[in-house]
Design a protein around this motif. Structure first.
Motif, PDB file in Angstrom:
ATOM      1  N   ILE A 101       0.968   4.158  -2.886  1.00 53.54           N
ATOM      2  CA  ILE A 101       0.776   5.592  -2.600  1.00 53.54           C
ATOM      3  C   ILE A 101       1.961   6.392  -3.147  1.00 53.54           C
ATOM      4  N   LEU A 141      -4.789   1.329   2.739  1.00 59.98           N
ATOM      5  CA  LEU A 141      -4.346   2.478   1.932  1.00 59.98           C
ATOM      6  C   LEU A 141      -4.581   3.780   2.691  1.00 59.98           C
ATOM      7  N   ALA A 197       0.847  -1.203   0.000  1.00 63.05           N
ATOM      8  CA  ALA A 197       0.000   0.000   0.000  1.00 63.05           C
ATOM      9  C   ALA A 197       0.879   1.249   0.000  1.00 63.05           C
ATOM     10  N   ASN A 244     -10.542   7.066  -0.818  1.00 65.92           N
ATOM     11  CA  ASN A 244     -10.359   5.629  -0.998  1.00 65.92           C
ATOM     12  C   ASN A 244     -11.668   4.867  -0.784  1.00 65.92           C
ATOM     13  N   ASN A 291      -9.293  -0.237  -4.883  1.00 68.12           N
ATOM     14  CA  ASN A 291      -8.726  -1.584  -5.014  1.00 68.12           C
ATOM     15  C   ASN A 291      -9.904  -2.563  -4.993  1.00 68.12           C
TER      16      ASN A 291
END
Ligand SMILES: C[S@@+](CC[C@H](N)C(=O)[O-])C[C@H]1O[C@@H](n2cnc3c(N)ncnc32)[C@H](O)[C@@H]1O
Length: 387
Positions: A184, A205, A180, A197, A305
Protein backbone atom coordinates in the motif's frame (compact mmCIF):
# COMPACT_ATOMS: atom_id res chain seq x y z
CA UNK A 1 17.71 7.28 28.68
CA UNK A 2 20.46 5.17 27.15
CA UNK A 3 20.50 4.81 23.38
CA UNK A 4 21.22 1.49 21.71
CA UNK A 5 21.52 0.18 18.19
CA UNK A 6 18.09 -1.03 17.10
CA UNK A 7 17.67 -3.40 14.18
CA UNK A 8 14.24 -3.76 12.60
CA UNK A 9 13.83 -6.85 10.47
CA UNK A 10 11.47 -7.03 7.51
CA UNK A 11 10.75 -9.07 4.39
CA UNK A 12 13.13 -8.74 1.44
CA UNK A 13 12.10 -5.83 -0.77
CA UNK A 14 10.59 -3.93 2.15
CA UNK A 15 13.63 -1.91 3.47
CA UNK A 16 12.92 1.20 1.30
CA UNK A 17 9.42 1.44 2.81
CA UNK A 18 10.55 0.62 6.34
CA UNK A 19 13.21 3.34 6.08
CA UNK A 20 10.56 5.92 5.23
CA UNK A 21 8.53 4.88 8.24
CA UNK A 22 11.52 5.07 10.60
CA UNK A 23 12.46 8.53 9.35
CA UNK A 24 8.87 9.74 9.66
CA UNK A 25 8.96 8.68 13.33
CA UNK A 26 11.91 11.04 13.76
CA UNK A 27 14.55 8.32 14.12
CA UNK A 28 17.75 8.06 12.08
CA UNK A 29 18.55 5.35 9.54
CA UNK A 30 22.08 4.07 10.25
CA UNK A 31 22.29 1.26 7.71
CA UNK A 32 20.22 -1.21 5.78
CA UNK A 33 20.50 -4.86 4.73
CA UNK A 34 18.36 -6.93 2.34
CA UNK A 35 15.90 -7.69 5.11
CA UNK A 36 16.37 -5.08 7.80
CA UNK A 37 17.13 -1.49 8.72
CA UNK A 38 19.26 -0.27 11.60
CA UNK A 39 18.38 2.79 13.63
CA UNK A 40 19.37 4.01 17.08
CA UNK A 41 17.23 4.87 20.07
CA UNK A 42 16.06 4.26 23.60
CA UNK A 43 13.69 1.62 24.94
CA UNK A 44 10.95 4.23 24.61
CA UNK A 45 11.81 4.61 20.92
CA UNK A 46 11.60 0.82 20.59
CA UNK A 47 8.11 0.94 22.10
CA UNK A 48 7.07 3.64 19.60
CA UNK A 49 8.48 1.59 16.72
CA UNK A 50 6.51 -1.45 17.87
CA UNK A 51 3.33 0.59 18.04
CA UNK A 52 3.56 2.62 14.84
CA UNK A 53 5.53 0.58 12.29
CA UNK A 54 3.40 -1.02 9.58
CA UNK A 55 6.10 -2.74 7.52
CA UNK A 56 8.64 -4.05 10.10
CA UNK A 57 8.64 -7.59 11.56
CA UNK A 58 10.71 -7.35 14.74
CA UNK A 59 12.26 -4.51 16.70
CA UNK A 60 15.55 -5.79 18.14
CA UNK A 61 17.55 -3.82 20.70
CA UNK A 62 21.24 -4.70 20.62
CA UNK A 63 22.56 -5.75 24.04
CA UNK A 64 26.01 -7.01 23.17
CA UNK A 65 28.28 -7.55 20.19
CA UNK A 66 30.95 -10.14 20.92
CA UNK A 67 33.27 -12.77 19.49
CA UNK A 68 32.53 -16.45 20.00
CA UNK A 69 34.40 -19.20 18.17
CA UNK A 70 32.44 -22.10 19.64
CA UNK A 71 29.67 -23.05 22.06
CA UNK A 72 31.90 -22.74 25.14
CA UNK A 73 32.85 -19.18 24.20
CA UNK A 74 29.23 -18.41 23.45
CA UNK A 75 28.24 -19.61 26.93
CA UNK A 76 30.91 -17.59 28.71
CA UNK A 77 30.24 -14.44 26.64
CA UNK A 78 26.49 -14.62 27.25
CA UNK A 79 27.11 -15.26 30.98
CA UNK A 80 28.93 -11.96 31.24
CA UNK A 81 25.79 -9.98 30.33
CA UNK A 82 23.90 -8.71 33.42
CA UNK A 83 20.69 -10.61 32.58
CA UNK A 84 19.39 -10.07 36.10
CA UNK A 85 18.92 -6.40 35.10
CA UNK A 86 16.69 -7.33 32.13
CA UNK A 87 14.80 -10.53 32.89
CA UNK A 88 12.99 -11.48 36.08
CA UNK A 89 13.08 -15.12 37.25
CA UNK A 90 9.27 -14.96 37.12
CA UNK A 91 9.26 -14.50 33.35
CA UNK A 92 9.12 -17.19 30.70
CA UNK A 93 12.14 -16.88 28.47
CA UNK A 94 12.33 -17.73 24.78
CA UNK A 95 15.66 -17.81 22.95
CA UNK A 96 15.69 -17.80 19.15
CA UNK A 97 18.71 -17.79 16.91
CA UNK A 98 20.07 -17.59 13.40
CA UNK A 99 23.40 -19.44 13.41
CA UNK A 100 26.09 -19.83 10.79
CA UNK A 101 29.14 -21.01 12.75
CA UNK A 102 31.37 -23.91 11.60
CA UNK A 103 31.31 -25.60 15.02
CA UNK A 104 27.51 -25.65 15.28
CA UNK A 105 25.53 -28.20 13.29
CA UNK A 106 22.13 -27.60 14.85
CA UNK A 107 20.97 -24.09 15.74
CA UNK A 108 18.96 -25.63 18.61
CA UNK A 109 22.24 -26.40 20.35
CA UNK A 110 23.18 -22.69 20.18
CA UNK A 111 19.72 -21.78 21.53
CA UNK A 112 20.21 -24.19 24.42
CA UNK A 113 23.69 -22.87 25.28
CA UNK A 114 22.47 -19.30 25.14
CA UNK A 115 19.39 -20.08 27.23
CA UNK A 116 21.49 -22.00 29.81
CA UNK A 117 23.93 -19.10 30.10
CA UNK A 118 21.08 -16.65 30.73
CA UNK A 119 19.17 -18.72 33.29
CA UNK A 120 22.37 -19.85 35.09
CA UNK A 121 23.44 -16.20 35.40
CA UNK A 122 20.05 -15.17 36.81
CA UNK A 123 20.14 -18.16 39.19
CA UNK A 124 23.59 -17.20 40.46
CA UNK A 125 22.56 -13.57 41.07
CA UNK A 126 18.97 -13.94 42.31
CA UNK A 127 18.72 -17.55 43.45
CA UNK A 128 15.87 -18.48 41.09
CA UNK A 129 15.87 -19.22 37.37
CA UNK A 130 13.21 -18.26 34.81
CA UNK A 131 11.32 -21.01 33.00
CA UNK A 132 11.87 -21.23 29.26
CA UNK A 133 9.93 -22.38 26.22
CA UNK A 134 9.37 -21.87 22.50
CA UNK A 135 6.48 -19.38 22.83
CA UNK A 136 7.43 -15.78 22.11
CA UNK A 137 4.84 -14.39 24.49
CA UNK A 138 7.22 -13.63 27.38
CA UNK A 139 10.79 -12.29 27.37
CA UNK A 140 12.50 -13.00 24.04
CA UNK A 141 16.23 -12.99 23.29
CA UNK A 142 17.44 -13.24 19.69
CA UNK A 143 20.92 -14.43 18.85
CA UNK A 144 22.55 -13.76 15.45
CA UNK A 145 25.81 -15.68 15.21
CA UNK A 146 27.74 -15.59 11.97
CA UNK A 147 31.25 -17.08 11.90
CA UNK A 148 32.83 -15.63 15.07
CA UNK A 149 30.62 -12.57 15.37
CA UNK A 150 27.79 -12.85 17.81
CA UNK A 151 25.04 -10.25 18.21
CA UNK A 152 22.73 -10.57 21.20
CA UNK A 153 19.41 -8.73 21.04
CA UNK A 154 16.41 -8.19 23.25
CA UNK A 155 13.46 -8.82 20.95
CA UNK A 156 11.15 -6.00 22.03
CA UNK A 157 8.37 -7.23 19.72
CA UNK A 158 8.10 -10.79 21.04
CA UNK A 159 5.62 -12.16 18.51
CA UNK A 160 6.47 -10.75 15.06
CA UNK A 161 4.66 -7.54 14.20
CA UNK A 162 2.73 -9.05 11.30
CA UNK A 163 0.70 -10.79 13.98
CA UNK A 164 -1.54 -7.76 14.33
CA UNK A 165 -4.20 -9.83 16.05
CA UNK A 166 -7.11 -9.27 13.62
CA UNK A 167 -6.55 -12.20 11.25
CA UNK A 168 -8.07 -15.28 12.76
CA UNK A 169 -9.45 -17.43 9.94
CA UNK A 170 -6.88 -19.32 7.86
CA UNK A 171 -7.45 -19.10 4.07
CA UNK A 172 -5.28 -20.05 1.09
CA UNK A 173 -2.34 -17.81 0.23
CA UNK A 174 -3.03 -14.79 2.43
CA UNK A 175 -0.67 -11.85 2.16
CA UNK A 176 1.29 -11.09 5.30
CA UNK A 177 -0.01 -7.95 7.03
CA UNK A 178 3.38 -6.19 7.00
CA UNK A 179 3.82 -6.98 3.28
CA UNK A 180 0.33 -5.67 2.51
CA UNK A 181 1.23 -2.46 4.35
CA UNK A 182 4.44 -2.09 2.30
CA UNK A 183 2.51 -2.72 -0.93
CA UNK A 184 0.00 0.00 0.00
CA UNK A 185 2.87 2.36 0.83
CA UNK A 186 4.35 1.60 -2.60
CA UNK A 187 1.10 2.71 -4.26
CA UNK A 188 1.35 6.03 -2.42
CA UNK A 189 -2.25 5.67 -1.22
CA UNK A 190 -2.82 7.45 2.07
CA UNK A 191 -6.59 7.65 2.16
CA UNK A 192 -7.03 10.53 -0.28
CA UNK A 193 -9.23 8.66 -2.79
CA UNK A 194 -10.89 5.31 -3.35
CA UNK A 195 -9.22 1.97 -2.67
CA UNK A 196 -10.70 -0.94 -4.58
CA UNK A 197 -9.53 -4.50 -3.92
CA UNK A 198 -11.15 -7.25 -6.01
CA UNK A 199 -9.92 -10.78 -5.14
CA UNK A 200 -9.52 -9.55 -1.57
CA UNK A 201 -9.19 -13.05 -0.06
CA UNK A 202 -8.96 -12.74 3.70
CA UNK A 203 -9.06 -8.94 3.38
CA UNK A 204 -5.52 -8.10 4.41
CA UNK A 205 -4.98 -5.31 1.85
CA UNK A 206 -8.39 -3.76 2.59
CA UNK A 207 -7.92 -3.88 6.37
CA UNK A 208 -4.38 -2.45 6.16
CA UNK A 209 -5.65 0.28 3.82
CA UNK A 210 -8.37 1.16 6.33
CA UNK A 211 -5.76 1.45 9.10
CA UNK A 212 -3.70 3.77 6.87
CA UNK A 213 -6.74 5.89 5.98
CA UNK A 214 -7.59 6.34 9.66
CA UNK A 215 -3.95 6.93 10.62
CA UNK A 216 -4.40 4.12 13.12
CA UNK A 217 -1.20 2.60 14.51
CA UNK A 218 -1.35 -1.19 13.93
CA UNK A 219 0.13 -1.83 17.38
CA UNK A 220 -3.06 -0.45 18.94
CA UNK A 221 -4.65 -3.78 18.00
CA UNK A 222 -2.17 -5.80 20.06
CA UNK A 223 -2.08 -6.31 23.81
CA UNK A 224 1.25 -8.08 24.15
CA UNK A 225 4.80 -7.10 23.16
CA UNK A 226 8.18 -8.45 24.21
CA UNK A 227 9.24 -5.20 25.92
CA UNK A 228 6.40 -5.63 28.45
CA UNK A 229 8.24 -8.65 29.85
CA UNK A 230 11.54 -6.92 30.47
CA UNK A 231 12.58 -5.49 33.83
CA UNK A 232 12.05 -1.76 34.04
CA UNK A 233 9.11 -1.81 31.60
CA UNK A 234 7.74 1.70 31.93
CA UNK A 235 3.96 1.24 31.88
CA UNK A 236 3.11 4.98 32.28
CA UNK A 237 5.35 5.81 29.33
CA UNK A 238 3.72 3.06 27.21
CA UNK A 239 0.24 4.30 28.17
CA UNK A 240 1.26 7.82 27.11
CA UNK A 241 2.53 6.64 23.71
CA UNK A 242 -0.70 4.67 23.18
CA UNK A 243 -2.79 7.72 24.09
CA UNK A 244 -0.85 9.76 21.54
CA UNK A 245 -1.56 7.10 18.90
CA UNK A 246 -5.25 6.93 19.84
CA UNK A 247 -5.59 10.71 19.58
CA UNK A 248 -4.36 10.52 15.98
CA UNK A 249 -7.02 8.04 14.86
CA UNK A 250 -9.53 9.63 12.49
CA UNK A 251 -13.21 8.66 12.46
CA UNK A 252 -13.57 8.62 8.69
CA UNK A 253 -11.76 9.48 5.48
CA UNK A 254 -12.58 10.90 2.06
CA UNK A 255 -13.11 8.06 -0.39
CA UNK A 256 -14.45 4.55 -0.44
CA UNK A 257 -12.91 1.20 0.37
CA UNK A 258 -14.31 -1.66 -1.69
CA UNK A 259 -13.33 -5.32 -1.26
CA UNK A 260 -14.78 -8.24 -3.25
CA UNK A 261 -14.04 -11.92 -3.83
CA UNK A 262 -15.73 -14.72 -5.72
CA UNK A 263 -15.55 -16.99 -2.69
CA UNK A 264 -18.23 -16.31 -0.05
CA UNK A 265 -16.00 -17.97 2.57
CA UNK A 266 -13.26 -15.44 1.83
CA UNK A 267 -15.72 -12.56 2.17
CA UNK A 268 -16.99 -14.02 5.44
CA UNK A 269 -13.43 -14.21 6.78
CA UNK A 270 -12.53 -10.75 5.46
CA UNK A 271 -15.57 -9.23 7.17
CA UNK A 272 -14.62 -10.88 10.47
CA UNK A 273 -11.03 -9.68 10.16
CA UNK A 274 -12.18 -6.14 9.43
CA UNK A 275 -14.51 -6.31 12.45
CA UNK A 276 -11.67 -7.54 14.66
CA UNK A 277 -9.58 -4.57 13.49
CA UNK A 278 -12.54 -2.23 14.13
CA UNK A 279 -12.72 -1.05 10.51
CA UNK A 280 -15.62 -3.13 9.10
CA UNK A 281 -17.86 -0.02 8.90
CA UNK A 282 -15.37 1.49 6.42
CA UNK A 283 -15.19 -1.35 3.90
CA UNK A 284 -17.92 -2.19 1.37
CA UNK A 285 -17.69 -5.97 0.95
CA UNK A 286 -19.46 -8.01 -1.70
CA UNK A 287 -19.22 -11.47 -3.21
CA UNK A 288 -18.73 -11.83 -6.95
CA UNK A 289 -16.38 -12.12 -9.87
CA UNK A 290 -13.68 -9.40 -9.88
CA UNK A 291 -15.07 -8.08 -13.18
CA UNK A 292 -18.34 -6.97 -11.55
CA UNK A 293 -16.66 -5.16 -8.65
CA UNK A 294 -18.40 -1.80 -8.18
CA UNK A 295 -15.96 0.98 -9.07
CA UNK A 296 -16.70 4.27 -7.27
CA UNK A 297 -16.50 7.55 -9.17
CA UNK A 298 -13.48 9.74 -8.58
CA UNK A 299 -10.47 7.49 -9.17
CA UNK A 300 -7.95 6.10 -6.75
CA UNK A 301 -6.19 2.77 -6.47
CA UNK A 302 -7.49 -0.55 -7.78
CA UNK A 303 -5.32 -3.46 -6.67
CA UNK A 304 -5.55 -7.20 -7.27
CA UNK A 305 -3.51 -10.06 -5.84
CA UNK A 306 -4.55 -12.94 -8.09
CA UNK A 307 -3.32 -16.46 -7.58
CA UNK A 308 -0.06 -17.06 -9.41
CA UNK A 309 0.19 -20.77 -9.66
CA UNK A 310 2.97 -21.31 -7.11
CA UNK A 311 0.74 -22.30 -4.32
CA UNK A 312 -2.72 -22.61 -5.84
CA UNK A 313 -4.48 -22.42 -9.18
CA UNK A 314 -3.45 -23.77 -12.56
CA UNK A 315 -1.37 -21.75 -14.98
CA UNK A 316 -3.58 -22.29 -18.06
CA UNK A 317 -6.73 -21.18 -16.25
CA UNK A 318 -4.88 -18.28 -14.73
CA UNK A 319 -3.81 -16.97 -18.15
CA UNK A 320 -7.47 -16.22 -18.87
CA UNK A 321 -7.85 -14.55 -15.47
CA UNK A 322 -4.87 -12.24 -16.09
CA UNK A 323 -6.13 -11.40 -19.58
CA UNK A 324 -9.50 -10.62 -18.04
CA UNK A 325 -7.92 -8.30 -15.46
CA UNK A 326 -6.42 -6.31 -18.35
CA UNK A 327 -9.91 -5.92 -19.87
CA UNK A 328 -11.40 -5.02 -16.50
CA UNK A 329 -8.75 -2.33 -15.95
CA UNK A 330 -9.22 -0.94 -19.44
CA UNK A 331 -13.01 -0.93 -19.51
CA UNK A 332 -14.09 -0.34 -15.92
CA UNK A 333 -11.26 1.40 -14.08
CA UNK A 334 -10.52 4.48 -16.13
CA UNK A 335 -9.15 7.33 -14.06
CA UNK A 336 -7.65 4.88 -11.52
CA UNK A 337 -4.11 3.64 -11.04
CA UNK A 338 -4.20 -0.13 -11.38
CA UNK A 339 -1.92 -2.55 -9.51
CA UNK A 340 -1.35 -6.27 -9.75
CA UNK A 341 0.71 -8.07 -7.12
CA UNK A 342 1.97 -11.34 -8.55
CA UNK A 343 4.76 -13.87 -8.27
CA UNK A 344 4.47 -14.92 -11.91
CA UNK A 345 5.71 -12.42 -14.49
CA UNK A 346 4.77 -14.68 -17.41
CA UNK A 347 1.17 -14.56 -16.30
CA UNK A 348 1.44 -10.80 -15.84
CA UNK A 349 2.28 -10.48 -19.56
CA UNK A 350 -1.24 -11.69 -20.31
CA UNK A 351 -2.64 -8.48 -18.80
CA UNK A 352 -1.61 -6.84 -22.07
CA UNK A 353 -1.17 -3.34 -20.67
CA UNK A 354 2.16 -1.61 -20.33
CA UNK A 355 3.30 -1.46 -16.71
CA UNK A 356 4.59 1.95 -15.71
CA UNK A 357 6.48 0.65 -12.67
CA UNK A 358 7.51 -2.81 -11.43
CA UNK A 359 8.34 -2.84 -7.76
CA UNK A 360 10.13 -5.93 -6.44
CA UNK A 361 8.83 -7.70 -3.34
CA UNK A 362 9.15 -11.16 -1.81
CA UNK A 363 6.29 -13.21 -0.42
CA UNK A 364 7.32 -16.41 1.42
CA UNK A 365 10.63 -16.25 -0.46
CA UNK A 366 8.90 -16.10 -3.86
CA UNK A 367 10.10 -13.15 -5.88
CA UNK A 368 7.08 -11.01 -6.71
CA UNK A 369 6.32 -7.74 -8.44
CA UNK A 370 3.85 -4.99 -7.80
CA UNK A 371 2.98 -3.84 -11.32
CA UNK A 372 1.55 -0.36 -11.76
CA UNK A 373 -0.68 0.66 -14.68
CA UNK A 374 -1.93 4.11 -15.56
CA UNK A 375 -5.57 3.61 -16.50
CA UNK A 376 -6.23 6.91 -18.15
CA UNK A 377 -9.17 7.43 -20.48
CA UNK A 378 -8.73 5.20 -23.53
CA UNK A 379 -5.93 2.89 -22.23
CA UNK A 380 -5.19 0.46 -24.99
CA UNK A 381 -4.15 -3.13 -25.00
CA UNK A 382 -0.58 -3.43 -26.14
CA UNK A 383 0.16 -6.91 -27.47
CA UNK A 384 3.13 -8.36 -25.58
CA UNK A 385 3.44 -5.13 -23.60
CA UNK A 386 4.65 -6.77 -20.38
CA UNK A 387 8.20 -7.74 -21.21
C1 LIG B 1 -4.03 -14.99 -3.64
S1 LIG B 1 -5.64 -14.87 -3.03
C2 LIG B 1 -5.69 -13.21 -2.37
C3 LIG B 1 -5.12 -13.16 -1.02
C4 LIG B 1 -5.34 -11.84 -0.31
N1 LIG B 1 -4.43 -10.81 -0.79
C5 LIG B 1 -5.21 -12.03 1.19
O1 LIG B 1 -4.40 -11.33 1.81
O2 LIG B 1 -5.87 -12.89 1.75
C6 LIG B 1 -6.62 -14.74 -4.48
C7 LIG B 1 -8.11 -14.60 -4.23
O3 LIG B 1 -8.74 -14.42 -5.51
C8 LIG B 1 -10.03 -15.00 -5.45
N2 LIG B 1 -10.49 -15.22 -6.83
C9 LIG B 1 -10.05 -16.17 -7.70
N3 LIG B 1 -10.70 -16.02 -8.89
C10 LIG B 1 -11.54 -14.97 -8.77
C11 LIG B 1 -12.44 -14.31 -9.63
N4 LIG B 1 -12.63 -14.73 -10.88
N5 LIG B 1 -13.11 -13.24 -9.17
C12 LIG B 1 -12.94 -12.81 -7.90
N6 LIG B 1 -12.10 -13.40 -7.02
C13 LIG B 1 -11.40 -14.46 -7.44
C14 LIG B 1 -9.83 -16.25 -4.63
O4 LIG B 1 -11.09 -16.65 -4.05
C15 LIG B 1 -8.79 -15.81 -3.60
O5 LIG B 1 -9.43 -15.39 -2.41
Amino acid sequence: MKKSRIVITCAKGVPPFLKEEILSLGLPVRSETVAGVETEGTMEDAMRLNLFLRTGQRVLLLLREMEARNAAELYSGISRIAWEDYISPDEILCVASAVDNPTIRDYRFANLKCKDAIVDRIMSKIGRRPASGPERTGAVVDLYWKKNLCLVYLDTSGEPLYRRGYRKIPLHAPMQETLAAAVIQATGWKGGGNFVNPMCGSGTLAVEAALVALDMAPGLLRENFGFMHLKGFNRPSWDKIRQEAKARVKKSFRGKLVATDIDPKAIGAARQHAAAAGVDHLIEFSTGDYSVTPIPEGGGVVILNPEYGERMGKIEELKEVYRGIGDFFKKKCQGYTGYIFTGNLDLAKKVGLKAKRRIPFFSSNIECRLLEYDLYQGSRRIPGAEK
